[in-house]
Design an enzyme around this catalytic site. Structure first.
Site, PDB file in Angstrom:
ATOM      1  N   HIS A 465       0.818  -1.218   0.000  1.00  0.00           N
ATOM      2  CA  HIS A 465       0.000   0.000   0.000  1.00  0.00           C
ATOM      3  C   HIS A 465       0.854   1.273   0.000  1.00  0.00           C
ATOM      4  O   HIS A 465       0.332   2.365  -0.194  1.00  0.00           O
ATOM      5  CB  HIS A 465      -0.954   0.008   1.201  1.00  0.00           C
ATOM      6  CG  HIS A 465      -0.280   0.124   2.538  1.00  0.00           C
ATOM      7  ND1 HIS A 465       0.011  -0.972   3.320  1.00  0.00           N
ATOM      8  CD2 HIS A 465       0.152   1.204   3.235  1.00  0.00           C
ATOM      9  CE1 HIS A 465       0.581  -0.567   4.441  1.00  0.00           C
ATOM     10  NE2 HIS A 465       0.683   0.743   4.412  1.00  0.00           N
ATOM     11  N   ASP A 545       0.254  -8.141   2.324  1.00  0.00           N
ATOM     12  CA  ASP A 545       0.454  -6.744   1.941  1.00  0.00           C
ATOM     13  C   ASP A 545       1.954  -6.461   1.836  1.00  0.00           C
ATOM     14  O   ASP A 545       2.582  -5.984   2.780  1.00  0.00           O
ATOM     15  CB  ASP A 545      -0.205  -5.827   2.983  1.00  0.00           C
ATOM     16  CG  ASP A 545      -0.051  -4.348   2.642  1.00  0.00           C
ATOM     17  OD1 ASP A 545       0.440  -4.043   1.542  1.00  0.00           O
ATOM     18  OD2 ASP A 545      -0.415  -3.500   3.484  1.00  0.00           O
ATOM     19  N   SER A 640       5.158   1.810   7.868  1.00  0.00           N
ATOM     20  CA  SER A 640       4.807   0.627   7.080  1.00  0.00           C
ATOM     21  C   SER A 640       6.018   0.069   6.351  1.00  0.00           C
ATOM     22  O   SER A 640       6.757   0.803   5.689  1.00  0.00           O
ATOM     23  CB  SER A 640       3.724   0.976   6.048  1.00  0.00           C
ATOM     24  OG  SER A 640       2.451   0.958   6.627  1.00  0.00           O
TER      25      SER A 640
END
Length: 699
Positions: A465, A545, A640
């Site tokens: 993402h 992810d 992230s």
């Protein structure tokens, strides 16, 4: 019983055999010598009342004699004079004894009254002052001997208090815990049935804690464990229910503080809080915290709780709907890890009154598992930059440094062609989204000629993402982050406008802006790499992810934290302990881990044994997660892709546990990650190639 604003339960008077204040050790010791009965007598067989003849009249003689010579604010002198009717408990024989020694008219007039109020006085119940009423001169002469007697009595009381504490039995402690549990359960039942107000209920609960083991002010000579005491677990649950659910309003802040402090001393008395704990006794109130469920946790209901959450993740998401980011986290909650109980934390982005009502309904589901709800939610750990992150590091020397040294809010490398892991990262065209470079993976092609073109390639990994874009299939990636550098440049330019042209300050700001522009131009000419594959999808009820970035061959890729990253609170992260040398497939609950994110830098925590369940992207998902420890912060926006690492025990170096993808956006104490084993397994399924954290050896 000690009353708090005069409020208490009548049934408590029937259950308690003594009426002792728990906050005064000397008063407790003195009172116990004359008023102990039932269980307390069996606990302290060596009490000073062992002589039956003296014990029979001790109560009455103490009360009677103490009113004859004592300090009073109502008398004209320092000593008061006997009334001849000291107490309604005095026998007729003692009253006649008083009359024989008293020659005052007042004494005779008051003899027939049983309920005459007595002046305030300081008395010794262990060595009462015998009734001797004479002239003022005689009373004056007796002051010295009376004072000496009182001092001697105080020493005896203190000694008897220690003796009583040593003689407390484990059976009596468990019985006292059981009685306290029953009293608190009754209070909680009354609250849930709207029989009693919360304000009055918390006052009564505080009083019950005051009366727990009143003769023991310090620690008991035993160690009580939560695993073996169901009463203690239930007491903890009730107190946490008060603090987390019933007293959350600001109107109850004072009651909450008093109850928490009383609960702290209760745990300390039971040796569940030690001097080595981080709670100080300098007047600062203790606080409730969350802790991970580690491998040493053997609390009942833990297995059952894990089964329930596992079954929940298998449910059909089409029949479930909840707020985006809502989650259920199984944790431990309490003042210290050793004094904590199993807890289910419900995080909701939009917390309403009906959610607290839901907690009341679920209260009786487990007798010793606490449940509470907070305003919190799970969100992706990528940053949509609106302001510059606070983490700073050394500057990059792509051009000559200015005489004023600036520290950009992102990590940089001493050598732009040797980029360590955990640096900031974004796509070349991104204007808002930024994340963290996790590390490097290397394909293990072996002798298969079909994949020979990838044999010497290096790939960086981060969250999908962060770098996937709908506008571009294979975007180029910049390290450090283009987003952070551009934002930093805007801040400096705006600040320079506040200074006059030609000033030293404005010149320094503009030189730093020029330096950033040159670095951005260099990065565009020397591209770091390009995204070749990535996905953000739910695979087997788990989030996948991550994305891999093919790194330009001119860059040297090593899984090391780098020498340029100097702001480590852990002094052992030096030399060989800067290098990632092993993959950790078997994760131990309670394992100490850390991460270095582009936003929050170095933070540490512990692995939780049970997964967190949350609702995101219209589906129910589960994930392993880290509970922040010892500080309550683990991750934030911009982290992230950061690798979850641990120090190896059997050798120097670091072990790779997984990669961070989400965190709880409100409190930021949980870090959700994908285990490295799942990442490598998924990569193998997609690419048909084995992957490793070390380059493939030739031959």
């Amino acid at each position: 019983m000690v009353r708090f604003f005069g409020l208490n339960k009548k049934k408590n008077e029937e259950k308690e055999n003594t009426d002792l204040p728990a906050d005064n050790e000397q008063n407790a010791a003195e009172t116990s010598s004359s008023n102990v009965s039932g269980n307390e007598e069996r606990i302290d067989p060596n009490s000073h009342d062992a002589n039956p003849e003296n014990a029979n009249n001790d109560d009455a003689s103490t009360t009677f004699g103490s009113s004859i010579q004592s300090s009073s604010i109502f008398s004209r002198g320092r000593m008061t004079y006997g009334t001849g009717a000291s107490s309604s408990m005095a026998t007729s024989e003692m009253r006649s004894h008083s009359s024989g020694h008293s020659g005052s008219k007042n004494s005779k007039n008051l003899q027939g009254f049983k309920d005459v109020g007595k002046p305030l006085r300081a008395v010794s119940f262990l060595n009462p002052v015998k009734e001797e009423e004479s002239q003022d001169t005689q009373n004056t002469l007796d002051v010295s001997s009376s004072t000496s007697s009182t001092l001697a009595t105080s020493g005896n009381a203190r000694e008897n208090s220690f003796t009583s504490r040593r003689s407390i039995t484990l059976e009596y402690i468990h019985k006292s815990l059981s009685e306290l549990e029953e009293n608190l359960v009754d209070i909680m039942d009354d609250i849930h049935q709207d029989v009693i107000s919360i304000s009055k209920a918390v006052i009564e609960a505080i009083e019950y804690f005051k009366e727990f083991l009143p003769t023991t002010r310090d620690r008991i000579p035993y160690r009580i464990s939560l695993e073996k005491s169901s009463s203690l677990r239930k007491i903890n649950k009730i107190v946490l229910h008060f603090l987390d659910n019933l007293l959350v309003s600001d109107a109850f802040s004072n009651s909450r503080s008093i109850l928490l402090r009383r609960f702290y001393f209760f745990l300390k008395k039971l040796n569940l809080i030690t001097d080595d704990d981080l709670i100080s006794e300098s007047g600062v109130l203790p606080c409730l915290s969350v802790f991970c469920i580690g491998s040493h946790c053997n609390l009942p209901s833990m297995d059952k709780l894990g089964m329930i959450l596992d079954e929940l993740t298998k449910m059909d998401s089409s029949i479930i709907s909840d707020q985006e980011g809502a989650f259920i986290a199984p944790i431990l909650r309490g003042i210290t890890p050793k004094s904590s109980i199993l807890t289910i934390m419900f995080g909701l982005p939009n917390l309403q009154h009906e959610h607290y009502e839901m907690i009341k309904v679920l209260y009786s589901l487990f007798p010793d598992v606490h449940m509470y709800c907070v305003k919190d939610y799970i969100k992706k750990a990528a940053s949509a930059v609106g302001s510059i992150p606070s983490h700073t590091a050394a500057t990059i020397d792509t051009i000559a440094p200015t005489k004023f040294q600036f520290s950009p809010p992102y990590a940089v490398s001493e050598n732009p062609l040797e980029l360590p892991i955990s640096m900031s990262l974004s796509t070349e065209t991104s204007a808002k989204i930024t994340g963290t470079l996790g590390g490097y993976l290397f394909p293990q092609t072996g002798s298969d000629k079909k994949f020979s073109q990838f044999a010497s390639c290096s790939f960086a990994i981060t969250c999908a993402h962060v770098v996937l874009s709908e506008k571009q299939d294979y975007p180029n990636v910049m390290v450090p982050s283009n987003v952070l550098q551009t934002s930093y440049k805007k801040v400096l330019t705006k600040e320079s406008d506040r200074y006059p042209d030609g000033s030293v300050e404005k010149t320094a700001f503009l030189e730093e802006v020029q330096r950033i522009d040159q670095n951005l131009n260099w990065q565009k000419s020397n591209k770091f790499g390009q995204v070749v594959w990535g996905e953000r999808a739910i695979v087997d009820h788990r989030l996948s992810d991550f994305a891999i970035i093919k790194v330009n061959s001119s860059f040297k890729c090593q899984n090391t934290l780098g020498n340029g990253l100097k702001s480590f609170p852990d002094p052992t992260l030096r030399f060989q302990n800067l290098h990632v040398k092993r993959k950790i497939f078997k994760m131990k609950p309670g394992m100490k881990v850390f991460k270095i994110g582009a936003s929050t830098g170095y933070t540490s925590g512990e692995l939780n044994s049970t997964k967190l369940v949350y609702w995101a992207d219209g589906k129910l998902q589960s994930s392993e997660f880290v509970v922040a420890s010892p500080t309550p912060l683990f991750a934030s926006a911009g982290d992230s892709g950061a690798w979850i690492l641990t120090k190896l025990e059997d050798r120097l170096g670091l072990g790779l546990v997984g990669m961070l993808h989400s965190y709880d956006g409100e409190q930021r104490q949980f870090g959700l990650f994908t285990p490295i084993g799942d990442i490598l397994e998924r990569l193998h399924a997609v690419t048909k190639i084995q992957w490793d954290i070390d380059p493939q050896l030739d031959g």
